[in-house]
Design a protein around this motif. Structure first.
Motif, PDB file in Angstrom:
ATOM      1  N   VAL A 170      -4.064  -9.479 -21.741  1.00  0.00           N
ATOM      2  CA  VAL A 170      -3.068  -8.962 -22.687  1.00  0.00           C
ATOM      3  C   VAL A 170      -3.563  -7.663 -23.330  1.00  0.00           C
ATOM      4  CG1 VAL A 170      -1.831  -9.447 -24.839  1.00  0.00           C
ATOM      5  CG2 VAL A 170      -2.144 -11.270 -23.152  1.00  0.00           C
ATOM      6  N   ASN A 171      -4.818  -7.646 -23.764  1.00  0.00           N
ATOM      7  CA  ASN A 171      -5.365  -6.463 -24.444  1.00  0.00           C
ATOM      8  C   ASN A 171      -5.401  -5.243 -23.529  1.00  0.00           C
ATOM      9  OD1 ASN A 171      -5.772  -7.984 -26.752  1.00  0.00           O
ATOM     10  ND2 ASN A 171      -7.908  -8.454 -26.278  1.00  0.00           N
ATOM     11  N   VAL A 172      -5.862  -5.458 -22.295  1.00  0.00           N
ATOM     12  CA  VAL A 172      -5.948  -4.335 -21.335  1.00  0.00           C
ATOM     13  C   VAL A 172      -4.556  -3.824 -21.009  1.00  0.00           C
ATOM     14  CG1 VAL A 172      -6.613  -3.678 -18.995  1.00  0.00           C
ATOM     15  CG2 VAL A 172      -8.126  -5.134 -20.343  1.00  0.00           C
ATOM     16  N   TYR A 173      -3.598  -4.739 -20.816  1.00  0.00           N
ATOM     17  CA  TYR A 173      -2.232  -4.310 -20.508  1.00  0.00           C
ATOM     18  C   TYR A 173      -1.651  -3.464 -21.644  1.00  0.00           C
ATOM     19  CZ  TYR A 173       2.790  -4.414 -19.962  1.00  0.00           C
ATOM     20  OH  TYR A 173       4.101  -4.024 -19.867  1.00  0.00           O
ATOM     21  N   GLU A 174      -1.847  -3.917 -22.872  1.00  0.00           N
ATOM     22  CA  GLU A 174      -1.305  -3.177 -24.025  1.00  0.00           C
ATOM     23  C   GLU A 174      -1.914  -1.783 -24.143  1.00  0.00           C
ATOM     24  OE1 GLU A 174      -2.040  -5.778 -27.297  1.00  0.00           O
ATOM     25  OE2 GLU A 174      -0.274  -7.041 -26.900  1.00  0.00           O
ATOM     26  N   ASN A 175      -3.170  -1.637 -23.744  1.00  0.00           N
ATOM     27  CA  ASN A 175      -3.845  -0.334 -23.831  1.00  0.00           C
ATOM     28  C   ASN A 175      -3.415   0.639 -22.744  1.00  0.00           C
ATOM     29  OD1 ASN A 175      -5.305  -1.177 -26.063  1.00  0.00           O
ATOM     30  ND2 ASN A 175      -7.044  -1.894 -24.850  1.00  0.00           N
ATOM     31  N   HIS A 176      -2.920   0.131 -21.619  1.00  0.00           N
ATOM     32  CA  HIS A 176      -2.627   1.007 -20.475  1.00  0.00           C
ATOM     33  C   HIS A 176      -1.159   1.038 -20.062  1.00  0.00           C
ATOM     34  CE1 HIS A 176      -6.978   0.285 -20.041  1.00  0.00           C
ATOM     35  NE2 HIS A 176      -7.023   1.447 -19.433  1.00  0.00           N
ATOM     36  N   ALA A 177      -0.321   0.191 -20.648  1.00  0.00           N
ATOM     37  CA  ALA A 177       1.064   0.038 -20.176  1.00  0.00           C
ATOM     38  C   ALA A 177       1.875   1.327 -20.224  1.00  0.00           C
ATOM     39  CB  ALA A 177       1.767  -1.040 -20.996  1.00  0.00           C
ATOM     40  N   GLU A 178       1.595   2.190 -21.181  1.00  0.00           N
ATOM     41  CA  GLU A 178       2.400   3.406 -21.329  1.00  0.00           C
ATOM     42  C   GLU A 178       2.124   4.424 -20.229  1.00  0.00           C
ATOM     43  OE1 GLU A 178       1.968   5.035 -25.201  1.00  0.00           O
ATOM     44  OE2 GLU A 178       2.732   3.256 -26.228  1.00  0.00           O
ATOM     45  N   GLN A 179       0.872   4.445 -19.720  1.00  0.00           N
ATOM     46  CA  GLN A 179       0.513   5.462 -18.717  1.00  0.00           C
ATOM     47  C   GLN A 179       0.718   4.988 -17.279  1.00  0.00           C
ATOM     48  OE1 GLN A 179      -2.057   4.331 -20.869  1.00  0.00           O
ATOM     49  NE2 GLN A 179      -1.810   5.859 -22.491  1.00  0.00           N
ATOM     50  N   ILE A 180       0.672   3.671 -17.039  1.00  0.00           N
ATOM     51  CA  ILE A 180       0.648   3.157 -15.661  1.00  0.00           C
ATOM     52  C   ILE A 180       1.797   2.177 -15.434  1.00  0.00           C
ATOM     53  CG2 ILE A 180      -0.721   1.821 -13.990  1.00  0.00           C
ATOM     54  CD1 ILE A 180      -3.217   2.953 -15.333  1.00  0.00           C
ATOM     55  N   LYS A 181       2.479   2.344 -14.290  1.00  0.00           N
ATOM     56  CA  LYS A 181       3.620   1.495 -13.957  1.00  0.00           C
ATOM     57  C   LYS A 181       3.314   0.518 -12.819  1.00  0.00           C
ATOM     58  CE  LYS A 181       6.034   3.648 -17.023  1.00  0.00           C
ATOM     59  NZ  LYS A 181       6.245   2.974 -18.327  1.00  0.00           N
ATOM     60  N   HIS A 182       2.159   0.661 -12.135  1.00  0.00           N
ATOM     61  CA  HIS A 182       1.796  -0.219 -11.030  1.00  0.00           C
ATOM     62  C   HIS A 182       0.461  -0.892 -11.365  1.00  0.00           C
ATOM     63  CE1 HIS A 182       4.701   2.524  -9.230  1.00  0.00           C
ATOM     64  NE2 HIS A 182       4.949   1.582  -8.337  1.00  0.00           N
ATOM     65  N   ASP A 226      10.974  -3.075 -17.667  1.00  0.00           N
ATOM     66  CA  ASP A 226      11.564  -3.408 -16.362  1.00  0.00           C
ATOM     67  C   ASP A 226      11.007  -2.577 -15.217  1.00  0.00           C
ATOM     68  OD1 ASP A 226      13.106  -5.268 -17.625  1.00  0.00           O
ATOM     69  OD2 ASP A 226      14.875  -3.976 -17.811  1.00  0.00           O
ATOM     70  N   ASP A 227      10.454  -1.388 -15.511  1.00  0.00           N
ATOM     71  CA  ASP A 227       9.986  -0.516 -14.427  1.00  0.00           C
ATOM     72  C   ASP A 227       8.517  -0.744 -14.059  1.00  0.00           C
ATOM     73  OD1 ASP A 227       9.053   0.407 -16.828  1.00  0.00           O
ATOM     74  OD2 ASP A 227       9.307   2.541 -16.354  1.00  0.00           O
ATOM     75  N   ILE A 228       7.866  -1.718 -14.689  1.00  0.00           N
ATOM     76  CA  ILE A 228       6.464  -2.019 -14.369  1.00  0.00           C
ATOM     77  C   ILE A 228       6.415  -3.084 -13.274  1.00  0.00           C
ATOM     78  CG2 ILE A 228       4.324  -3.056 -15.240  1.00  0.00           C
ATOM     79  CD1 ILE A 228       4.797  -1.636 -17.855  1.00  0.00           C
ATOM     80  N   ILE A 229       5.597  -2.826 -12.248  1.00  0.00           N
ATOM     81  CA  ILE A 229       5.482  -3.744 -11.106  1.00  0.00           C
ATOM     82  C   ILE A 229       4.069  -4.326 -11.073  1.00  0.00           C
ATOM     83  CG2 ILE A 229       5.598  -3.964  -8.593  1.00  0.00           C
ATOM     84  CD1 ILE A 229       7.553  -1.619  -8.572  1.00  0.00           C
ATOM     85  N   TYR A 276       0.810  -1.216   0.000  1.00  0.00           N
ATOM     86  CA  TYR A 276       0.000   0.000   0.000  1.00  0.00           C
ATOM     87  C   TYR A 276       0.848   1.273   0.000  1.00  0.00           C
ATOM     88  CZ  TYR A 276      -4.228   2.732   0.647  1.00  0.00           C
ATOM     89  OH  TYR A 276      -5.275   3.605   0.448  1.00  0.00           O
ATOM     90  N   ASP A 277       1.909   1.292   0.804  1.00  0.00           N
ATOM     91  CA  ASP A 277       2.772   2.485   0.850  1.00  0.00           C
ATOM     92  C   ASP A 277       3.511   2.699  -0.467  1.00  0.00           C
ATOM     93  OD1 ASP A 277       1.929   2.959   3.392  1.00  0.00           O
ATOM     94  OD2 ASP A 277       3.763   2.252   4.391  1.00  0.00           O
ATOM     95  N   VAL A 278       3.749   1.602  -1.202  1.00  0.00           N
ATOM     96  CA  VAL A 278       4.457   1.690  -2.494  1.00  0.00           C
ATOM     97  C   VAL A 278       3.585   2.368  -3.549  1.00  0.00           C
ATOM     98  CG1 VAL A 278       5.439   0.332  -4.396  1.00  0.00           C
ATOM     99  CG2 VAL A 278       5.917  -0.312  -2.030  1.00  0.00           C
ATOM    100  N   ILE A 279       2.272   2.074  -3.543  1.00  0.00           N
ATOM    101  CA  ILE A 279       1.391   2.620  -4.589  1.00  0.00           C
ATOM    102  C   ILE A 279       0.782   3.969  -4.206  1.00  0.00           C
ATOM    103  CG2 ILE A 279       0.812   0.353  -5.514  1.00  0.00           C
ATOM    104  CD1 ILE A 279      -1.829   0.477  -4.018  1.00  0.00           C
ATOM    105  N   LYS A 280       0.993   4.420  -2.982  1.00  0.00           N
ATOM    106  CA  LYS A 280       0.462   5.731  -2.571  1.00  0.00           C
ATOM    107  C   LYS A 280       1.071   6.836  -3.430  1.00  0.00           C
ATOM    108  CE  LYS A 280      -1.216   6.116   2.147  1.00  0.00           C
ATOM    109  NZ  LYS A 280      -0.894   6.574   3.503  1.00  0.00           N
ATOM    110  N   GLY A 281       0.221   7.695  -3.937  1.00  0.00           N
ATOM    111  CA  GLY A 281       0.694   8.784  -4.771  1.00  0.00           C
ATOM    112  C   GLY A 281       0.943   8.406  -6.207  1.00  0.00           C
ATOM    113  N   LYS A 282       0.767   7.129  -6.545  1.00  0.00           N
ATOM    114  CA  LYS A 282       0.960   6.664  -7.917  1.00  0.00           C
ATOM    115  C   LYS A 282      -0.406   6.446  -8.586  1.00  0.00           C
ATOM    116  CE  LYS A 282       5.440   5.754  -7.022  1.00  0.00           C
ATOM    117  NZ  LYS A 282       5.489   5.736  -5.572  1.00  0.00           N
ATOM    118  N   ARG A 283      -0.391   6.336  -9.900  1.00  0.00           N
ATOM    119  CA  ARG A 283      -1.604   5.949 -10.613  1.00  0.00           C
ATOM    120  C   ARG A 283      -1.583   4.431 -10.792  1.00  0.00           C
ATOM    121  NH1 ARG A 283      -4.481   8.486 -16.013  1.00  0.00           N
ATOM    122  NH2 ARG A 283      -6.210   7.025 -15.990  1.00  0.00           N
TER     123      ARG A 283
END
Length: 557
Positions: free
Chosen positions: A59-71, A91-94, A11-18
């Motif tokens: 797969v489809n949802v990930y491809e549509n959102h991968a550029e804007q969201i890293k978490h 590598d920076d996507i968690i 929870y503390d990791v995703i705070k402040g992130k999209r």
């Protein structure tokens, strides 16, 4: 890797992130997402929620959102597949995975920082050791093989041959270990309960969030995804929270407040919202125990009601219209007769919800309603619309949507009962040797209900228990069931859904059909789709059905 501290490491990791939240099409997953969304709104965390039903949706949802969201948070999906291999992320996507499906993929378990598993392993879940499935010298072996392919002269000395032989032995052993680990599919604990535990640790829990956790746990029990013992442990923990959040007496609380009570509940489907006779007929446990689809079963039901002192006229009208005294005594009257009529498990520990002066709802009512809305037969509704309807039905201020779900659930249960009666009357449950087999005939009006995974699974469970209750063969208790139905909801023509469930004699809900379906489809080169996260359900071309079942019989014999 496993997350040991949900608060610090998640929870503390995703705070402040999209955050992107991918939710599987099941009641437990939607309840978990509702709890998580409540926490996000409290802490002003930006999030996007998208429902996913199959791997290709992921797969489809990930491809549509991968550029804007890293978490990315995966709820009840992604745990049993290698998400890094499937999605090929940067590598920076968690990925944070909270999945009740088991067994978890070994690559996800032993991943570094990129894949973090929130759900905990049970005591009975044996994960292979890292050294048994991964080798540090794999890269060296691959380089050596590529050198040979490139034309370099291989060195056939004893040490190289010994290494290759040793590697082959290790690979054979690895294959056996991985097969033993993945051959059965089953379920862990409720994800909704896990998310409520996080809310409690953050001191942001409430009765509403607790009710969603209870609904998720009840869904696991009703869909036979968890054993009775595990359910009792979950309810014991939830009961403590109920006592803590509902400790005030009714006189000290506002009249319109939300109140949860822990009490014994009857295993009767929606009995507060229809007549007692209808509820008993359409409930899996009493219907199969009393064989209510037969004249003898109907007579036995009438005897039970007469011995309880309940007039038939009262039992055939809606529960809310029954005499108040009879309603208040119904549970105790049934409890006194359960042993005589073989209904020993009719009562179980559960929870009910009251909201002001409105009707009382049980956790079972919510699960039935949500499941029916999720697999709505309305052709005008998309899967996303159905997902939103379920989310609305769980909200306390939208009881009208819940009532629609209850009416839809009644229709669904009636369709299941009619189909089971047809199977039995027409002797359509056939022994194929290692398993029983039944088919919903093309053109059946109720097929629209069954061409959805959860309703098809309910039909399979009802059918198997009904068959076992009337079968003279003792072997029937140890036989699993495979059921097929026309896939009328699919855009593709000439396809069917296939569902397999374990035998009645199995106390543990471990299912081997996922692996068996995969091997039979591969062996026969059948046109099939093994895309569902619940691997015991698959889509198959009708043209390939015959050879597929021949292969399945051969495989399981």
């Amino acid at each position: 890797m496993f997350v040991s501290d949900l608060r610090k490491e998640f929870y503390d990791v995703i705070k402040g992130k999209r955050v992107l939240v991918l939710v599987h099409f099941d009641v437990d997953g939607i309840c978990a997402s509702k709890i998580l969304q409540s926490l996000f709104r409290t802490d002003h965390i930006l999030y996007t929620v998208v429902p996913v039903q199959k791997r290709k949706d992921l797969v489809n949802v990930y491809e549509n959102h991968a550029e804007q969201i890293k978490h990315i948070i995966l709820i009840n999906c992604g745990g049993c597949i290698d998400v890094v291999d499937l999605l090929q992320p940067a590598d920076d996507i968690i990925f944070f995975i909270a999945d009740n499906h088991r067994p978890l993929d070994i690559c996800n378990i032993y991943s570094g920082e990129q894949v973090r598993i929130l759900s905990k392993l049970g005591d009975d879940e044996q994960v292979p050791a890292f050294s048994d499935v991964f080798r540090e010298d794999e890269s060296d072996e691959e380089e050596e093989e590529s050198d040979e392919e490139g034309g370099k002269r291989p060195r056939f000395d004893e040490s190289v041959l010994e290494k290759r032989m040793e590697r082959r032995r290790w690979e054979q052993q690895r294959h056996k270990i991985v097969f033993d680990y993945t051959q059965f599919s089953y379920y862990g604990n409720s994800t909704a309960v896990l998310m409520f535990d996080l809310a409690w640790k953050l001191s942001k829990d409430s009765n509403e969030l607790l009710w969603w956790a209870i609904t998720g746990a009840t869904d696991m029990l009703m869909c036979e995804k968890t054993e009775q013992d595990k359910y009792l442990l979950m309810t014991a923990s939830l009961q403590n929270h109920v006592s803590r959040l509902n400790h005030k007496t009714q006189d000290d609380q506002p009249l319109d407040c939300l109140r949860i009570t822990f009490e014994k509940e009857l295993q009767l489907a929606l009995y507060r919202h229809c007549s007692l006779v209808e509820s008993m007929r359409h409930s899996l446990y009493p219907a199969t125990s009393l064989r209510l689809w037969t004249l003898k079963g109907e007579k036995r039901l009438c005897e039970l009601l007469a011995e309880m002192g309940l007039p038939l006229s009262q039992c055939k009208q809606k529960y809310s219209g029954m005499d108040m005294t009879l309603r208040n005594e119904l549970q105790s009257l049934l409890e006194a007769k359960v042993e005589k009529y073989g209904l020993g498990n009719l009562l179980f520990a559960s929870f009910t919800l009251t909201h002001g002066f409105r009707s009382k709802y049980s956790a079972m009512d919510y699960v039935y309603a949500a499941s029916a809305l999720l697999e709505s037969t309305d052709k005008e509704k998309t899967s996303a619309d159905a997902f939103l309807d379920v989310a609305d039905s769980l909200s306390m201020n939208k009881l009208s949507v819940l009532e629609k779900g209850i009416e839809a659930a009644k229709q669904q249960l009636e369709a299941v009962y009619r189909q089971v009666q047809t199977f039995l009357d027409m002797n359509q449950i056939i022994s194929a040797g290692p398993f029983l087999y039944a088919t919903v005939i093309e053109g059946t009006p109720d097929a629209r209900f069954f061409s959805a995974p959860q309703c098809l699974s309910l039909l399979a469970r009802f059918t198997l228990r009904a068959h076992v209750s009337i079968s003279r063969s003792k072997k029937s208790r140890s036989l699993p069931l495979v059921i097929t139905t026309p896939d009328v909801r699919s855009s593709e023509t000439n396809t069917c859904l296939v569902c397999g469930i374990p035998p009645v004699s199995e106390e543990s809900p471990r299912n081997f059909f996922g692996k068996a379906f995969e091997q039979a489809a591969e062996k026969t080169a059948s046109k099939s789709e093994l895309e569902f996260f619940d691997t015991n359900v698959m889509r198959l071309s009708v043209d390939d059905r015959s050879k597929f079942f021949d292969a399945l019989i051969s495989l399981l014999s």
